[in-house]
Design a protein around this motif. Sequence first.
Motif, mmCIF file in Angstrom:
data_model
loop_
_atom_site.group_PDB
_atom_site.id
_atom_site.type_symbol
_atom_site.label_atom_id
_atom_site.label_comp_id
_atom_site.label_asym_id
_atom_site.label_seq_id
_atom_site.Cartn_x
_atom_site.Cartn_y
_atom_site.Cartn_z
ATOM 1 N N ARG A 190 0.841 -1.208 0.000
ATOM 2 C CA ARG A 190 0.000 0.000 0.000
ATOM 3 C C ARG A 190 0.869 1.248 0.000
ATOM 4 O O ARG A 190 0.616 2.194 -0.738
ATOM 5 N N ARG A 191 1.907 1.260 0.815
ATOM 6 C CA ARG A 191 2.819 2.409 0.868
ATOM 7 C C ARG A 191 3.576 2.578 -0.451
ATOM 8 O O ARG A 191 3.769 3.689 -0.926
ATOM 9 N N GLN A 192 4.026 1.462 -1.033
ATOM 10 C CA GLN A 192 4.756 1.533 -2.295
ATOM 11 C C GLN A 192 3.867 2.036 -3.426
ATOM 12 O O GLN A 192 4.303 2.838 -4.254
ATOM 13 N N VAL A 193 2.637 1.569 -3.478
ATOM 14 C CA VAL A 193 1.738 1.903 -4.584
ATOM 15 C C VAL A 193 1.104 3.278 -4.415
ATOM 16 O O VAL A 193 1.073 4.073 -5.352
ATOM 17 N N LEU A 194 0.590 3.572 -3.236
ATOM 18 C CA LEU A 194 -0.147 4.823 -3.026
ATOM 19 C C LEU A 194 0.725 5.952 -2.504
ATOM 20 O O LEU A 194 0.328 7.109 -2.568
ATOM 21 N N GLY A 195 1.875 5.616 -1.965
ATOM 22 C CA GLY A 195 2.761 6.619 -1.385
ATOM 23 C C GLY A 195 2.536 6.743 0.108
ATOM 24 O O GLY A 195 1.414 6.629 0.606
ATOM 25 N N ALA A 196 3.617 6.975 0.815
ATOM 26 C CA ALA A 196 3.566 7.050 2.279
ATOM 27 C C ALA A 196 2.681 8.186 2.763
ATOM 28 O O ALA A 196 1.960 8.037 3.761
ATOM 29 N N THR A 197 2.678 9.318 2.073
ATOM 30 C CA THR A 197 1.867 10.460 2.509
ATOM 31 C C THR A 197 0.395 10.098 2.536
ATOM 32 O O THR A 197 -0.307 10.370 3.519
ATOM 33 N N HIS A 198 -0.078 9.473 1.473
ATOM 34 C CA HIS A 198 -1.495 9.077 1.416
ATOM 35 C C HIS A 198 -1.824 8.063 2.513
ATOM 36 O O HIS A 198 -2.827 8.201 3.206
#
Length: 133
Positions: free
Chosen positions: A19-27
């Motif tokens: 999830r972090r890799q795909v959507l980005g840590a900020t999101h």
Amino acid sequence: MAREGRTNQDSYDEGMAVRRQVLGATHVDRATNGIVPATADYQDLITRYAWGEIWTRPGLDRKMRSVATMTALIAHGHYDELAMHLRAAQRNGLTRDEIVEVVLQSAIYCGVPAANSAFAVVKVVFEEEPPTD
């Protein structure tokens, strides 16, 4: 249900990483920091099942999963989610030209009004950041 040999915690941990890799840590940080008792079970569900069980399966690469996701979001009119997944598709290696092709293909199978709305989202997302391809 977790795939054989995996616990729910494994699915959660792997799901959170993807999830972090795909959507980005900020999101993801914004989503997880906004968890309240009413949304806690839902956030756990999507992390374990959507991200930990589906996005980690070996059958499709992330580019293909992004194409399938964008098409489904266009077909069902989920344009807020589409914006997030357009950004994710670029992280997953799709070029802007490929994204445009997905929306054009969707115009035929999902309808021209759906593609009109999707292209409005594409325009906004593409204007947010300079192209990387």
